[in-house]
Design a protein around this motif. Structure first.
Motif, mmCIF file in Angstrom:
data_model
loop_
_atom_site.group_PDB
_atom_site.id
_atom_site.type_symbol
_atom_site.label_atom_id
_atom_site.label_comp_id
_atom_site.label_asym_id
_atom_site.label_seq_id
_atom_site.Cartn_x
_atom_site.Cartn_y
_atom_site.Cartn_z
ATOM 1 N N SER A 78 0.713 -1.386 -0.251
ATOM 2 C CA SER A 78 0.148 0.024 -0.280
ATOM 3 C C SER A 78 0.737 1.262 0.204
ATOM 4 O O SER A 78 0.780 1.830 -0.754
ATOM 5 N N CYS A 79 1.878 1.672 1.282
ATOM 6 C CA CYS A 79 2.327 2.889 0.563
ATOM 7 C C CYS A 79 4.100 2.688 0.098
ATOM 8 O O CYS A 79 4.527 3.592 -0.014
ATOM 9 N N GLU A 80 4.053 1.502 -0.239
ATOM 10 C CA GLU A 80 5.297 1.141 -0.866
ATOM 11 C C GLU A 80 7.156 1.108 0.238
ATOM 12 O O GLU A 80 7.635 1.164 -0.507
ATOM 13 N N VAL A 81 6.971 1.261 1.184
ATOM 14 C CA VAL A 81 7.509 1.105 1.662
ATOM 15 C C VAL A 81 8.593 -0.053 1.819
ATOM 16 O O VAL A 81 7.784 -0.681 2.155
ATOM 17 N N VAL A 82 10.245 -0.212 1.860
ATOM 18 C CA VAL A 82 10.723 -1.312 2.008
ATOM 19 C C VAL A 82 11.142 -1.898 3.762
ATOM 20 O O VAL A 82 11.360 -0.672 3.930
ATOM 21 N N LEU A 83 10.755 -3.154 3.793
ATOM 22 C CA LEU A 83 10.623 -3.114 4.684
ATOM 23 C C LEU A 83 11.508 -4.394 5.050
ATOM 24 O O LEU A 83 11.347 -4.999 4.611
ATOM 25 N N PHE A 84 12.454 -3.949 6.381
ATOM 26 C CA PHE A 84 13.758 -5.000 6.824
ATOM 27 C C PHE A 84 13.800 -5.703 7.648
ATOM 28 O O PHE A 84 13.155 -5.211 8.767
ATOM 29 N N PHE A 85 13.692 -7.401 7.261
ATOM 30 C CA PHE A 85 12.981 -8.217 8.868
ATOM 31 C C PHE A 85 14.854 -8.190 9.479
ATOM 32 O O PHE A 85 15.330 -9.653 8.807
ATOM 33 N N ALA A 86 14.651 -8.202 10.779
ATOM 34 C CA ALA A 86 15.952 -8.407 11.361
ATOM 35 C C ALA A 86 15.929 -9.287 12.687
ATOM 36 O O ALA A 86 14.676 -8.903 13.373
ATOM 37 N N GLU A 87 16.502 -10.245 13.147
ATOM 38 C CA GLU A 87 16.274 -10.949 14.265
ATOM 39 C C GLU A 87 16.036 -10.015 15.599
ATOM 40 O O GLU A 87 16.172 -9.610 16.922
ATOM 41 N N ASP A 88 17.370 -9.100 14.840
ATOM 42 C CA ASP A 88 17.757 -7.457 16.621
ATOM 43 C C ASP A 88 16.613 -6.785 16.161
ATOM 44 O O ASP A 88 16.966 -5.548 17.323
ATOM 45 N N SER A 89 15.402 -6.217 15.852
ATOM 46 C CA SER A 89 15.013 -5.312 15.513
ATOM 47 C C SER A 89 14.141 -5.408 16.640
ATOM 48 O O SER A 89 13.998 -5.961 17.303
ATOM 49 N N LEU A 90 13.956 -3.814 16.819
ATOM 50 C CA LEU A 90 13.290 -3.168 18.261
ATOM 51 C C LEU A 90 11.587 -2.931 17.922
ATOM 52 O O LEU A 90 11.305 -2.831 18.770
ATOM 53 N N HIS A 91 10.852 -3.039 16.842
ATOM 54 C CA HIS A 91 9.982 -2.534 16.196
ATOM 55 C C HIS A 91 9.237 -3.734 17.191
ATOM 56 O O HIS A 91 9.194 -5.284 16.524
ATOM 57 N N PRO A 92 8.209 -3.682 17.718
ATOM 58 C CA PRO A 92 7.614 -4.594 18.205
ATOM 59 C C PRO A 92 7.088 -5.524 16.927
ATOM 60 O O PRO A 92 6.223 -7.221 16.882
ATOM 61 N N PHE A 93 6.275 -5.336 16.371
ATOM 62 C CA PHE A 93 5.665 -5.699 14.988
ATOM 63 C C PHE A 93 6.507 -6.822 14.874
ATOM 64 O O PHE A 93 6.486 -7.861 13.903
ATOM 65 N N ILE A 94 8.016 -6.448 14.231
ATOM 66 C CA ILE A 94 9.011 -6.820 13.356
ATOM 67 C C ILE A 94 9.451 -8.488 14.683
ATOM 68 O O ILE A 94 9.235 -8.783 13.641
ATOM 69 N N LYS A 95 9.106 -8.029 15.491
ATOM 70 C CA LYS A 95 9.780 -8.618 16.112
ATOM 71 C C LYS A 95 8.537 -10.037 16.968
ATOM 72 O O LYS A 95 9.014 -11.217 16.344
ATOM 73 N N ARG A 96 7.287 -9.491 16.599
ATOM 74 C CA ARG A 96 6.204 -10.709 16.618
ATOM 75 C C ARG A 96 6.234 -11.706 15.952
ATOM 76 O O ARG A 96 5.883 -12.742 15.552
ATOM 77 N N ALA A 97 6.267 -11.169 14.005
ATOM 78 C CA ALA A 97 6.141 -11.516 12.881
ATOM 79 C C ALA A 97 7.029 -12.476 12.797
ATOM 80 O O ALA A 97 7.642 -12.927 12.445
ATOM 81 N N MET A 98 8.987 -12.228 13.514
ATOM 82 C CA MET A 98 9.802 -12.989 13.348
ATOM 83 C C MET A 98 9.864 -14.197 14.498
ATOM 84 O O MET A 98 9.805 -15.404 14.246
ATOM 85 N N ARG A 99 8.821 -13.830 15.010
ATOM 86 C CA ARG A 99 8.664 -15.633 16.446
ATOM 87 C C ARG A 99 7.493 -15.632 15.694
ATOM 88 O O ARG A 99 8.253 -17.349 15.810
ATOM 89 N N ASN A 100 6.730 -15.380 15.041
ATOM 90 C CA ASN A 100 5.702 -16.170 14.763
ATOM 91 C C ASN A 100 6.214 -17.026 13.584
ATOM 92 O O ASN A 100 5.841 -18.137 13.720
ATOM 93 N N ALA A 101 7.218 -17.002 12.426
ATOM 94 C CA ALA A 101 7.996 -17.688 11.556
ATOM 95 C C ALA A 101 8.739 -18.906 11.823
ATOM 96 O O ALA A 101 8.934 -19.723 11.357
ATOM 97 N N ARG A 102 9.146 -18.268 13.278
ATOM 98 C CA ARG A 102 10.373 -19.268 13.476
ATOM 99 C C ARG A 102 9.475 -20.269 14.077
ATOM 100 O O ARG A 102 9.770 -21.614 14.027
ATOM 101 N N LYS A 103 8.378 -19.991 14.832
ATOM 102 C CA LYS A 103 7.789 -21.159 15.117
ATOM 103 C C LYS A 103 6.256 -21.591 14.220
ATOM 104 O O LYS A 103 6.592 -22.714 14.579
ATOM 105 N N VAL A 104 6.058 -20.784 13.431
ATOM 106 C CA VAL A 104 5.464 -21.836 11.980
ATOM 107 C C VAL A 104 6.635 -23.138 11.715
ATOM 108 O O VAL A 104 6.581 -23.441 11.021
ATOM 109 N N ARG A 105 7.545 -22.581 11.419
ATOM 110 C CA ARG A 105 8.676 -23.244 10.744
ATOM 111 C C ARG A 105 9.354 -24.024 11.995
ATOM 112 O O ARG A 105 9.045 -25.949 10.836
ATOM 113 N N LYS A 106 9.195 -24.525 12.957
ATOM 114 C CA LYS A 106 9.443 -25.396 13.586
ATOM 115 C C LYS A 106 8.293 -25.936 13.806
ATOM 116 O O LYS A 106 8.857 -27.627 13.969
ATOM 117 N N GLU A 107 7.237 -25.839 13.750
ATOM 118 C CA GLU A 107 6.407 -26.994 13.253
ATOM 119 C C GLU A 107 5.841 -27.662 12.094
ATOM 120 O O GLU A 107 5.766 -28.750 12.112
#
Length: 82
Positions: free
Chosen positions: A20-49
């Protein structure tokens, strides 16, 4: 805006442009943004399952195959003769 991406792609160093806004988002394990942290945590959980489900599927022998239904209803009835 929320958008979805595959858990396999969402790993450290992954980037994606917001549709929608065309901003590039970078996903990093050490991100301070809570939504990025949650997305990374959820992705790790899904990959493990997914890995665990794949291992369980490989370790459990296949169930016996069900009989084919292609001839269902074509059997000769007991009272009928030709």
């Amino acid at each position: 805006m929320r958008f979805r991406d595959r858990a396999g792609r969402l790993q450290d160093g992954y980037s994606r442009q917001c549709p929608s806004c065309e901003v590039v988002l970078f996903f990093a394990e050490d991100s301070l943004h809570p939504f990025i942290k949650r997305a990374m945590r959820n992705a790790r959980k899904v990959r493990k399952e997914l890995r665990e489900a794949e291992m369980a599927r490989l370790l459990v022998p296949d169930a016996p195959a069900a009989p084919s239904r292609s001839f269902e209803g074509r059997r000769r009835t007991a009272g009928r003769s030709e």
